[in-house]
Design a protein around this motif. Structure first.
Motif, PDB file in Angstrom:
ATOM      1  N   VAL A  43       0.559  -1.010  -0.269  1.00 16.23           N
ATOM      2  CA  VAL A  43      -0.207   0.056  -0.492  1.00 16.23           C
ATOM      3  C   VAL A  43       1.169   1.142  -0.076  1.00 16.23           C
ATOM      4  CG1 VAL A  43      -1.697   1.434   1.061  1.00 16.23           C
ATOM      5  CG2 VAL A  43      -2.301  -1.710   0.681  1.00 16.23           C
ATOM      6  N   PHE A  44       1.289   0.934   0.842  1.00 14.23           N
ATOM      7  CA  PHE A  44       2.536   2.738   0.638  1.00 14.23           C
ATOM      8  C   PHE A  44       3.156   2.265  -0.312  1.00 14.23           C
ATOM      9  CE2 PHE A  44       2.828   1.984   6.096  1.00 14.23           C
ATOM     10  CZ  PHE A  44       1.960   3.673   5.687  1.00 14.23           C
ATOM     11  N   PHE A  45       3.505   1.327  -1.093  1.00 16.29           N
ATOM     12  CA  PHE A  45       4.447   1.443  -2.219  1.00 16.29           C
ATOM     13  C   PHE A  45       3.634   2.041  -3.318  1.00 16.29           C
ATOM     14  CE2 PHE A  45       5.858  -0.576  -5.488  1.00 16.29           C
ATOM     15  CZ  PHE A  45       6.900  -0.057  -6.548  1.00 16.29           C
ATOM     16  N   ILE A  46       2.726   1.534  -4.121  1.00 17.58           N
ATOM     17  CA  ILE A  46       1.818   1.759  -4.125  1.00 17.58           C
ATOM     18  C   ILE A  46       1.080   3.520  -4.271  1.00 17.58           C
ATOM     19  CG2 ILE A  46      -0.912   1.865  -5.658  1.00 17.58           C
ATOM     20  CD1 ILE A  46      -0.633  -0.998  -4.543  1.00 17.58           C
ATOM     21  N   ILE A  47       0.799   4.144  -2.945  1.00 16.50           N
ATOM     22  CA  ILE A  47       0.835   5.665  -2.618  1.00 16.50           C
ATOM     23  C   ILE A  47       1.591   6.758  -2.830  1.00 16.50           C
ATOM     24  CG2 ILE A  47       0.188   7.297  -1.153  1.00 16.50           C
ATOM     25  CD1 ILE A  47      -1.173   5.170  -0.040  1.00 16.50           C
ATOM     26  N   THR A  48       3.207   5.624  -2.647  1.00 19.66           N
ATOM     27  CA  THR A  48       4.757   6.653  -3.196  1.00 19.66           C
ATOM     28  C   THR A  48       4.881   6.464  -4.403  1.00 19.66           C
ATOM     29  OG1 THR A  48       6.005   4.711  -2.996  1.00 19.66           O
ATOM     30  CG2 THR A  48       6.121   6.520  -0.800  1.00 19.66           C
ATOM     31  N   VAL A  49       4.685   5.572  -5.035  1.00 14.78           N
ATOM     32  CA  VAL A  49       5.253   5.651  -6.697  1.00 14.78           C
ATOM     33  C   VAL A  49       4.459   6.483  -7.311  1.00 14.78           C
ATOM     34  CG1 VAL A  49       4.950   3.868  -9.030  1.00 14.78           C
ATOM     35  CG2 VAL A  49       6.271   3.256  -6.631  1.00 14.78           C
ATOM     36  N   GLY A  50       3.354   5.999  -7.103  1.00 15.37           N
ATOM     37  CA  GLY A  50       1.971   7.010  -7.923  1.00 15.37           C
ATOM     38  C   GLY A  50       1.789   8.994  -7.871  1.00 15.37           C
ATOM     39  N   THR A  51       2.382   8.906  -5.429  1.00 11.21           N
ATOM     40  CA  THR A  51       2.725  10.139  -5.704  1.00 11.21           C
ATOM     41  C   THR A  51       3.481  11.149  -6.819  1.00 11.21           C
ATOM     42  OG1 THR A  51       1.616   9.967  -3.628  1.00 11.21           O
ATOM     43  CG2 THR A  51       3.197  11.800  -4.296  1.00 11.21           C
ATOM     44  N   GLY A  52       4.372  10.395  -6.785  1.00 14.77           N
ATOM     45  CA  GLY A  52       6.089  10.279  -7.456  1.00 14.77           C
ATOM     46  C   GLY A  52       5.953  10.577  -8.646  1.00 14.77           C
ATOM     47  N   ILE A  53       5.642   9.896  -9.831  1.00 15.62           N
ATOM     48  CA  ILE A  53       4.649   9.613 -10.568  1.00 15.62           C
ATOM     49  C   ILE A  53       4.040  10.910 -11.208  1.00 15.62           C
ATOM     50  CG2 ILE A  53       3.932   8.840 -13.031  1.00 15.62           C
ATOM     51  CD1 ILE A  53       5.252   5.850 -11.447  1.00 15.62           C
ATOM     52  N   TYR A  54       3.213  11.368 -10.170  1.00 16.04           N
ATOM     53  CA  TYR A  54       1.879  12.375 -10.416  1.00 16.04           C
ATOM     54  C   TYR A  54       3.076  13.482 -10.660  1.00 16.04           C
ATOM     55  CZ  TYR A  54      -1.555  15.592  -9.064  1.00 16.04           C
ATOM     56  OH  TYR A  54      -1.754  16.795  -9.017  1.00 16.04           O
ATOM     57  N   TRP A  55       3.978  13.784  -9.624  1.00 18.73           N
ATOM     58  CA  TRP A  55       4.273  15.384  -9.871  1.00 18.73           C
ATOM     59  C   TRP A  55       5.394  15.328 -10.827  1.00 18.73           C
ATOM     60  CZ3 TRP A  55       3.023  19.318  -6.730  1.00 18.73           C
ATOM     61  CH2 TRP A  55       1.882  18.593  -5.656  1.00 18.73           C
ATOM     62  N   LEU A  63       8.835  -2.306   6.531  1.00 15.48           N
ATOM     63  CA  LEU A  63       7.478  -3.763   6.181  1.00 15.48           C
ATOM     64  C   LEU A  63       8.345  -4.650   5.317  1.00 15.48           C
ATOM     65  CD1 LEU A  63       4.711  -1.899   6.264  1.00 15.48           C
ATOM     66  CD2 LEU A  63       5.250  -2.894   8.099  1.00 15.48           C
ATOM     67  N   LYS A  64       8.363  -4.137   4.039  1.00 12.34           N
ATOM     68  CA  LYS A  64       8.540  -5.023   2.819  1.00 12.34           C
ATOM     69  C   LYS A  64       9.932  -6.128   3.101  1.00 12.34           C
ATOM     70  CE  LYS A  64       6.741  -5.106  -0.161  1.00 12.34           C
ATOM     71  NZ  LYS A  64       5.832  -6.349  -0.527  1.00 12.34           N
ATOM     72  N   ALA A  65      11.084  -5.105   3.994  1.00 13.62           N
ATOM     73  CA  ALA A  65      12.440  -6.085   4.439  1.00 13.62           C
ATOM     74  C   ALA A  65      11.644  -7.333   5.423  1.00 13.62           C
ATOM     75  CB  ALA A  65      12.890  -4.079   5.448  1.00 13.62           C
ATOM     76  N   LEU A  66      10.530  -7.104   6.404  1.00 17.22           N
ATOM     77  CA  LEU A  66       9.700  -8.017   7.108  1.00 17.22           C
ATOM     78  C   LEU A  66       9.553  -9.125   6.793  1.00 17.22           C
ATOM     79  CD1 LEU A  66       9.719  -8.633  10.323  1.00 17.22           C
ATOM     80  CD2 LEU A  66       7.330  -6.933   9.984  1.00 17.22           C
ATOM     81  N   ILE A  87      10.353  -5.284  -5.522  1.00 20.30           N
ATOM     82  CA  ILE A  87       9.556  -3.535  -5.112  1.00 20.30           C
ATOM     83  C   ILE A  87       9.961  -3.599  -3.780  1.00 20.30           C
ATOM     84  CG2 ILE A  87       8.032  -2.995  -2.711  1.00 20.30           C
ATOM     85  CD1 ILE A  87       5.604  -4.619  -4.616  1.00 20.30           C
ATOM     86  N   PHE A  88      11.142  -4.894  -3.343  1.00 25.07           N
ATOM     87  CA  PHE A  88      11.846  -4.550  -2.332  1.00 25.07           C
ATOM     88  C   PHE A  88      13.852  -4.398  -2.746  1.00 25.07           C
ATOM     89  CE2 PHE A  88      16.091  -6.343   0.456  1.00 25.07           C
ATOM     90  CZ  PHE A  88      16.004  -5.786   1.609  1.00 25.07           C
ATOM     91  N   ASP A  89      13.987  -4.384  -3.878  1.00 27.55           N
ATOM     92  CA  ASP A  89      15.150  -3.735  -3.778  1.00 27.55           C
ATOM     93  C   ASP A  89      15.231  -2.180  -4.394  1.00 27.55           C
ATOM     94  OD1 ASP A  89      16.276  -6.176  -4.083  1.00 27.55           O
ATOM     95  OD2 ASP A  89      15.972  -7.172  -6.471  1.00 27.55           O
ATOM     96  N   ILE A  90      13.777  -2.089  -5.398  1.00 30.30           N
ATOM     97  CA  ILE A  90      13.801  -0.969  -5.523  1.00 30.30           C
ATOM     98  C   ILE A  90      13.787   0.284  -4.652  1.00 30.30           C
ATOM     99  CG2 ILE A  90      12.109   0.592  -6.542  1.00 30.30           C
ATOM    100  CD1 ILE A  90      10.554  -1.190  -7.951  1.00 30.30           C
TER     101      ILE A  90
END
Length: 921
Positions: free
Chosen positions: A500-512, A545-548, A867-870
């Protein structure tokens, strides 16, 4: 200190400049030296400290006759101050000039006698209504020092009187400058410079205002916007700036034309100055980079450390600025918009009022300066100052109007923070100064939308994690909700919330990235660094969270149960000597173990195989970022160009854009790799997963995997030819018959090709498996074939044969009490990743068309790994601001975890299958 002069009492004989000077002592009867220093002369009224003749007040010194002949004795001639001439000596004492007009107006002479008031070289008539006596002090609040300023002592009272009585423009400007030097600080009980200014401002309401601005009196400088609560928000947000800005197109307007009216400390107007000349930037830089500060949309930041000695040398006399923004009016004429100033050092009744973010409490001003080395001088203006005040932080803020589509902005605001410096050792003292131009917009709506998305997706993640937990409970064969269940739910939720955090941050970054860089008329501006904190927090949460989740995945894969079922049967019998009995008996021919070792090695090789090439992925991302120039898209400017001139100003990085650009490249290159491997490489070169299944069938080996207590995977590798331990000729013949469809199909069920299955086994089946497996794993270690006792080795061998016999008979439906059925999964079961039917009496084999056994390998978890690598790459980059370092560390962590997965996976494989680890290469 660069040339020589003659000492007092000596005249100059010759001088070629520098140290080439010849001096001669004057005789006793002519002990004085002329003003030019070349001759000796008699001084009837004494000498100065420099050895020149001196005269009393209101007398001038005469050393030569009218035709230039040097006199033997200097004359002191009195200036006639009578009504006919009104003359007095000038400041140098060398000429008689008309005395100051205020003397003539008040006393009809060149004397200012009581009861008239002499102040600052001016004469004022004593009468009622004069401004009160001013306090010539300057408060340096940061140091806790209050000084009596020599400049204020000389000019404050006279400037106030001249401004109030005569509306003298220069005097009013000088009084305003002294108020600015006192940080515009107001106090209801003080008659300092600002108190006198306010007294005159209130008393001259009748004279009218300038340009319909109620805070700008005729003849007075505009210092304040007023102290009414909420006035600052009206000034900054009520009216929009009357022009629009665009980044692209033929009518693009991307320059902010700031100009400043400059004044000296005495109130004299100096000139109009364009800010593109770098007049507000104390740090040295190239003109090209200084001009870039006012390119619209380009965030500009400049900071440096300047020595106090250089400041004293370059800014001995303060310059005061009134800032305006120039624009074109509707009639084609040039107009000016006054830019308000937020002075962070301003005090109102001894309280700082401009420190908070609530603009309703702000007190806006107009005039500011860069360096004040004048007001801190005590007693003598010719001596160095005791304290200087420096504008250490200047920020011009441009705010975009909410919901604008045409590049409309609010009036700009310049924020100034001053630093007080106590002069001790100017050569060693230094001050950090900065200048910035920031662009911002109201981010509250974007934050609300992000919070809504986070809440909705977070809620869905809870439901999805509950479904995963329910599926896990079904697969473990347990129906009790215990602490392990809660812990497992939290692990599932950690992975889903990371997504969820990944989708929101990637979406936010690409949006801007897209909307800021591609816009023509300015409608969005990037968040400020202070507004990016939530975004960075989201990335940190996603990574943690992804590392966990990744570690959970790693542990799960390293603890699976696996066994290789060998379907090969003995061919004939052989004679074998029985130990201890001395007799020879016939026994079944042994079955070769090499096929099992071969399959084990192939399984070991594909454990860390991925759908992408990690090294190519990292190098490709780094190539596009640093070589092609995609990293330039992360700069906080309006340009979408991938190249930048080395001479041009480079804007600071936006953390949101850095993440958006890098994450977009990671995802795009990974998708291209997956498509290439799926469409081309695995179809025309090699598909190792399918090849492994084929190899199992050719080798007559099946793979039985339990990833959960009662759930796993089965790869059916039973040879359709009955045996695989044969020579090359027979092997080729078998393959040829199979290619020509002269034999049965490879599937588990007759006349089917299905070789891979998801299996859900019954509790009874699992208990029997564990009972045999306990004996199988009782003796572990790579050296067990060498140093184990005979009984232990035979026990393990019997356990292995028992497990092989049990599983092969289970597949052949021999155990009716532990039988199984084969069926297709429902569509909803495939979507949810769980099984609705519970295997109570019979186990269930679900047909699998997609090689789902790869779920226990890296291959089937590419999304999690990617996703973990990104996120790892992004976290390192955000911390170091270096794509190169992030790429290097990302590749290193990939290799480290691959090594761990290979090493421990190999140990688990040897432990669970009885394949000696020495044969796993």
């Amino acid at each position: 200190g660069s040339s020589c002069v003659c000492e007092p009492g000596y005249r100059m004989v010759s001088s070629n400049g520098g140290f080439s000077v010849t001096c001669e002592k004057c005789p006793e009867n002519m002990s004085g030296v002329t003003q030019d220093g070349w001759n000796c002369i008699t001084c009837p009224k004494g000498l100065t400290s420099k050895g020149n003749c001196k005269c009393p007040n209101n007398e001038i010194l005469v050393e030569r006759s009218i035709d230039g002949i040097l006199l033997n004795e200097a004359l002191c001639i009195h200036c006639n101050g009578s009504e006919q001439s009104f003359s007095a000596s000038d400041a140098s004492g060398s000429r008689c000039v008309r005395c100051e007009k205020t003397f003539i107006q008040v006393s009809k002479s060149c004397d200012c006698n009581s009861p008239n008031i002499l102040a600052g070289g001016l004469c004022f008539l004593a009468r009622e209504g004069l401004p009160p006596k001013g306090v010539a002090t300057v408060r340096f609040a940061q140091l806790g020092i209050t000084l009596t300023s020599a400049w204020f002592l000389k000019n404050l009272q006279s400037s106030a009187f001249a401004c109030w009585l005569y509306s003298n423009l220069t005097a009013c400007q000088a009084l305003g400058n002294m108020c600015v030097m006192n940080m515009n600080s107001l106090s209801s009980s003080s008659t300092d410079a600002c108190g006198l200014f306010q007294y005159i401002f209130v008393s001259t309401a009748r004279v009218g205002i300038v340009h319909s601005i109620p805070y700008w009196r005729h003849n007075l400088p505009w210092l304040y916007y007023g102290d009414q609560p909420g006035l600052a928000s009206q000034v900054l947000e009520k009216n929009n700036f009357p022009t629009t800005f665009s980044f692209k197109g033929t009518d693009k307007d991307v320059k902010l034309q700031f100009i400043a009216a400059s004044f000296d400390a005495a109130g004299n107007f100096l000139k109009w100055q364009n800010l593109e000349g770098g007049i507000l930037q104390l740090c040295p830089d190239t003109q090209t980079k200084l001009n870039a500060a006012f390119a619209f949309g380009t965030t500009y930041q400049q900071s440096c450390k300047i020595s106090v000695s250089k400041i004293l040398l370059d800014f001995a006399n303060p310059v005061f600025y009134d800032l305006f923004l120039e624009y074109n009016g509707g009639n084609g004429q040039q107009h000016l918009w006054a830019v308000p100033v937020l002075n962070l050092n301003l005090q109102y009744n001894e309280k700082f009022v401009n420190q908070g973010s609530n603009m309703n409490n702000w007190l806006l001003t107009r005039r500011f300066f860069l360096v004040d080395a004048l007001s801190g001088k005590e007693n003598d203006l010719g001596k160095p100052p005791r304290v200087i005040r420096i504008a250490s932080k200047i920020t011009i803020s441009i705010r975009l109007v909410s919901h604008t589509q045409r590049g409309t902005i609010y009036p700009p605001l310049i924020t100034v923070a001053y630093t007080d410096v106590l002069i001790q050792n100017p050569e060693t003292q230094s001050v950090m100064v900065s200048f910035a131009v920031s662009y911002e917009m109201n981010q509250s709506e974007a934050q609300i939308q992000t919070d809504i998305a986070l809440g909705v997706l977070g809620g869905l993640a809870v439901l999805w994690s509950l479904l995963k937990t329910a599926g896990w409970k079904r697969r473990t064969g347990s129906s009790i909700i215990d602490l392990q269940t809660v812990f497992k739910f939290l692990l599932f939720y950690a992975g889903d919330l990371a997504n969820v955090f990944f989708i929101i941050t990637v979406g936010t970054g690409i949006y801007w990235l897209v909307f800021f860089k591609a816009q023509q008329f300015v409608s969005v501006l990037l968040p400020l660094p202070s507004q990016e904190e939530d975004f960075v927090t989201y990335i940190a949460c996603a990574f943690s969270l992804k590392a966990l989740q990744f570690l959970h995945l790693l542990v799960s894969q390293l603890t699976i149960d696996i066994f290789f079922i060998d379907w090969e049967r003995p061919k004939g019998k052989v004679l074998k000597a029985v130990e201890g009995e001395g007799v020879i008996k016939s026994a079944a021919a042994p079955v070769s173990i090499w096929r099992t070792y071969f399959i084990a090695n192939e399984w070991n090789e594909i454990q860390t195989m991925r759908k992408i090439n990690p090294l190519f992925q990292v190098l490709a991302v780094l190539f596009f970022l640093e070589v092609v120039g995609f990293s330039n898209l992360a700069l906080m400017d309006a340009s979408s160009s991938l190249t930048r001139s080395s001479e041009s100003y480079v804007a600071p990085w936006s953390r949101i854009l850095r993440f958006g650009v890098s994450a977009a490249l990671w995802v795009a290159i990974a998708i291209l790799q997956v498509i290439f491997f799926a469409v081309f490489y695995e179809r025309f070169v090699e598909d190792k997963i399918s090849q492994f299944v084929d190899l199992c069938c050719v080798s007559n080996i099946s793979v039985f995997i339990l990833s959960h207590n009662c759930f796993g995977h089965y790869v059916h590798g039973r040879s359709v030819h009955g045996h695989a331990d044969t020579n090359m000729e027979e092997m080729n013949m078998n393959l040829k018959r199979e290619a020509e469809n002269l034999c049965s199909q490879r599937g588990l069920l007759p006349n089917t090709d299905g070789q891979t299955f998801q299996i859900s086994i019954s509790r009874k089946m699992r208990l029997h498996y564990d009972w045999i497996h306990e004996t199988l794993t009782r003796k572990r270690g790579p050296a067990r074939l060498l140093d184990s006792s005979a009984n232990s080795f035979e026990q393990s061998t019997r356990a292995y044969n028992a497990m092989n016999k049990f599983l092969s008979s289970f597949i052949d439906h021999v155990h009716k009490e532990m039988d199984y059925i084969v069926k297709d999964k429902l569509l909803l079961e495939r979507i949810l990743g769980m099984e609705f039917m519970e295997p109570i009496e019979k186990s269930i084999f679900y047909n699998d068309e997609g090689h789902s056994f790869s779920d226990v390998l890296y291959y089937g978890n590419e999304t999690t790994l990617l996703i973990f690598d990104i996120l790892f790459f992004s976290v390192v980059d955000l911390a170091s601001q270096s794509f190169v370092l992030a790429a290097i560390l990302t590749y290193l962590q990939q290799e480290i975890f691959r090594f761990i997965r290979n090493t421990l996976g190999q140990k688990n494989l040897a432990s669970k299958t009885l394949v000696d680890q020495r044969f796993l290469i």
